[in-house]
Design a protein around this motif. Sequence first.
Motif, PDB file in Angstrom:
ATOM      1  N   ALA A 141      36.352  49.913  42.419  1.00 49.82           N
ATOM      2  CA  ALA A 141      37.414  50.904  42.610  1.00 49.82           C
ATOM      3  C   ALA A 141      38.728  50.230  42.985  1.00 49.82           C
ATOM      4  N   ASP A 142      38.662  49.188  43.827  1.00 48.53           N
ATOM      5  CA  ASP A 142      39.865  48.428  44.169  1.00 48.53           C
ATOM      6  C   ASP A 142      40.499  47.833  42.925  1.00 48.53           C
ATOM      7  N   ALA A 143      39.652  47.223  42.084  1.00 51.51           N
ATOM      8  CA  ALA A 143      40.150  46.590  40.865  1.00 51.51           C
ATOM      9  C   ALA A 143      40.772  47.619  39.932  1.00 51.51           C
ATOM     10  N   ALA A 144      40.142  48.785  39.817  1.00 47.49           N
ATOM     11  CA  ALA A 144      40.679  49.827  38.956  1.00 47.49           C
ATOM     12  C   ALA A 144      42.042  50.290  39.451  1.00 47.49           C
ATOM     13  N   MET A 145      42.210  50.404  40.767  1.00 50.76           N
ATOM     14  CA  MET A 145      43.476  50.866  41.322  1.00 50.76           C
ATOM     15  C   MET A 145      44.562  49.796  41.157  1.00 50.76           C
ATOM     16  N   ALA A 146      44.203  48.530  41.367  1.00 52.80           N
ATOM     17  CA  ALA A 146      45.179  47.452  41.168  1.00 52.80           C
ATOM     18  C   ALA A 146      45.563  47.352  39.696  1.00 52.80           C
ATOM     19  N   SER A 147      44.610  47.544  38.802  1.00 50.80           N
ATOM     20  CA  SER A 147      44.894  47.516  37.365  1.00 50.80           C
ATOM     21  C   SER A 147      45.818  48.661  36.969  1.00 50.80           C
ATOM     22  N   LEU A 148      45.612  49.821  37.571  1.00 49.25           N
ATOM     23  CA  LEU A 148      46.465  50.977  37.309  1.00 49.25           C
ATOM     24  C   LEU A 148      47.901  50.680  37.744  1.00 49.25           C
ATOM     25  N   ALA A 149      48.057  50.121  38.935  1.00 51.67           N
ATOM     26  CA  ALA A 149      49.393  49.775  39.428  1.00 51.67           C
ATOM     27  C   ALA A 149      50.059  48.747  38.518  1.00 51.67           C
ATOM     28  N   TRP A 150      49.285  47.759  38.068  1.00 48.83           N
ATOM     29  CA  TRP A 150      49.817  46.714  37.188  1.00 48.83           C
ATOM     30  C   TRP A 150      50.263  47.301  35.844  1.00 48.83           C
ATOM     31  N   GLU A 151      49.428  48.151  35.269  1.00 45.62           N
ATOM     32  CA  GLU A 151      49.746  48.744  33.971  1.00 45.62           C
ATOM     33  C   GLU A 151      50.996  49.613  34.057  1.00 45.62           C
ATOM     34  N   ALA A 152      51.097  50.429  35.119  1.00 43.19           N
ATOM     35  CA  ALA A 152      52.261  51.300  35.275  1.00 43.19           C
ATOM     36  C   ALA A 152      53.526  50.489  35.511  1.00 43.19           C
ATOM     37  N   ALA A 153      53.434  49.437  36.323  1.00 45.07           N
ATOM     38  CA  ALA A 153      54.602  48.605  36.594  1.00 45.07           C
ATOM     39  C   ALA A 153      55.091  47.920  35.318  1.00 45.07           C
ATOM     40  N   ARG A 154      54.165  47.407  34.515  1.00 45.52           N
ATOM     41  CA  ARG A 154      54.543  46.724  33.276  1.00 45.52           C
ATOM     42  C   ARG A 154      55.177  47.675  32.269  1.00 45.52           C
ATOM     43  N   ALA A 155      54.829  48.964  32.343  1.00 46.39           N
ATOM     44  CA  ALA A 155      55.353  49.931  31.383  1.00 46.39           C
ATOM     45  C   ALA A 155      56.856  50.111  31.497  1.00 46.39           C
ATOM     46  N   GLY A 156      57.431  49.678  32.618  1.00 45.41           N
ATOM     47  CA  GLY A 156      58.881  49.793  32.788  1.00 45.41           C
ATOM     48  C   GLY A 156      59.668  48.742  32.035  1.00 45.41           C
ATOM     49  N   GLY A 157      58.994  47.726  31.491  1.00 45.73           N
ATOM     50  CA  GLY A 157      59.669  46.754  30.657  1.00 45.73           C
ATOM     51  C   GLY A 157      59.950  45.410  31.290  1.00 45.73           C
TER      52      GLY A 157
END
Length: 374
Positions: free
Chosen positions: A121-137
Amino acid sequence: MRLEAAVPPAVLDAVRAPFTAAGGARFNAPIAEPLSLYLDLAGEALRERLFLVQGPGREEFCLRPDFTLACAQAHVAGGAASGRYAYEGPAFRVAPAGSGRTEQFLQIGLEAYEAGDAPSADAAMASLAWEAARAGGREDLSILFGDVALFAAFLAAVGIAEPVAARLRAAFAHPWRLARELDTAQTGGEGEAGALAGLLRGLGEDEAAAVLEEIWALAAIEPVGGRSAGDIVHRLARRAAAGAAPRLSAAEADLIGRYLAIVDEPAAALAAVSALAGGGGGPLAPVLAAWDKRLAALGEAGAGRRRLATAFARGFGYYDGVLFEVRSTALGEDQPVAAGGRYDGLPARLGHPLATGAVGCMVRPGRAWRDGEP
């Protein structure tokens, strides 16, 4: 109050998309939250970062500095055994003088209160944060991890006496307090208890509160900050007890200082912790095993750009496990693009009768956008 520049709709949609895919009931937090609750969890040092407002009964509130605490309160009040909540809205924090930073800004986030495999669950949440942050360009992102539980396990593994270890765990989220503990190794005295705690020592808490109220009356002082005399006396009593507890030896302080200096790629950092503790057995074993599982579950998220800093903590005092920040080189380490972590103990502190895991993350689209906050 300095407002955040508007993020282009297409960028906002891209940053929002990973959270939409992750699911969760929509959560709308109150704009104003009780001040005392934040101060109890994060300490008085947080006050200067909060916008204060006064309620109709002269109670003090603050404009929400984030959504996590409000979401945890709502989950506890609802009485559900588990829940997943998504949110989006403005948060408010006073910017450091002269920084020019925005003070009202958009946050998008997710909080999950679920039983199950915590490292995954920790990894999934960190991955979510990473994916959303990268989406900004932005192309200059990295992810920094810390772990409050790792620090606690290290203290136990090297044999730090429990009264001292408890004080160190409480200080971990406040670097100046932790530094003071290490600097005052082998000294006695009242420490952080202070003169007032010393004067009230030996009195029952009710009697001490009455004395404090009398002092206020004589000095024509009207207390502010949402704390009663009883609240203050209780905190002073805890400080006095901490001040009278044993101190670290110089050798122990040096060992902890070496632990806190470890910053490296996660596997290398964990190996250094294990070596410093004389091996990864005992209290360290389950924490290190959880990290093995967590790193495997992260997959490609942040691959090659991950660091684990053993001293990394966040000022909000409810984190008790792994925590992380997605950072931009252009913005610097004090302006994370996304952040989150595990706080299993918070629901219980708020009165939740059931033991479930608690982990969440948020992203600031205004920082994720590559043309956003400088």
